[in-house]
Scaffold this motif. Structure first.
Motif, mmCIF file in Angstrom:
data_model
loop_
_atom_site.group_PDB
_atom_site.id
_atom_site.type_symbol
_atom_site.label_atom_id
_atom_site.label_comp_id
_atom_site.label_asym_id
_atom_site.label_seq_id
_atom_site.Cartn_x
_atom_site.Cartn_y
_atom_site.Cartn_z
ATOM 1 N N PRO A 32 7.958 -3.598 -6.703
ATOM 2 C CA PRO A 32 8.417 -2.114 -6.039
ATOM 3 C C PRO A 32 9.017 -1.350 -6.464
ATOM 4 C CG PRO A 32 9.198 -4.241 -5.136
ATOM 5 C CD PRO A 32 8.755 -4.476 -5.801
ATOM 6 N N HIS A 58 1.241 0.427 -1.647
ATOM 7 C CA HIS A 58 1.932 1.291 -0.542
ATOM 8 C C HIS A 58 1.753 1.133 0.585
ATOM 9 C CE1 HIS A 58 4.596 4.800 -1.325
ATOM 10 N NE2 HIS A 58 3.463 5.231 -0.185
ATOM 11 N N ALA A 61 3.363 -2.172 1.744
ATOM 12 C CA ALA A 61 4.884 -2.732 1.628
ATOM 13 C C ALA A 61 5.178 -0.996 2.984
ATOM 14 C CB ALA A 61 5.162 -1.401 0.704
#
Length: 71
Positions: A32, A58, A61
């Motif tokens: 991350p 991305h 997440a």
């Protein structure tokens, strides 16, 4: 999709050649912190290639941060 094989970036963004190398390998899950640094770095030689490399993870997440309401 990967970053170009000749892509470079300053040491302050990566900390190691190994992290930069991860961007050049498809389907490797990025840490991350590396994902955030990659997203924030403005000075890629081929910004489009780098964005195509990190965008799927991305988005996952970001979406994963939002919980579905309990019905």
């Amino acid at each position: 999709m990967t970053a170009r094989s000749d892509e470079t970036q300053c040491y302050c963004h990566w900390g190691s050649e190994e992290e930069l190398a991860q961007l050049k390998v498809p389907d490797v899950v990025l840490d991350p912190d590396l994902l955030r640094r990659t997203w924030d770095a403005p000075d890629w030689d081929d910004h489009g290639a780098v964005l195509r490399r990190i965008l799927p993870q991305h988005i996952d997440a970001r979406v994963g941060q939002h919980k579905a309401p309990v019905l």
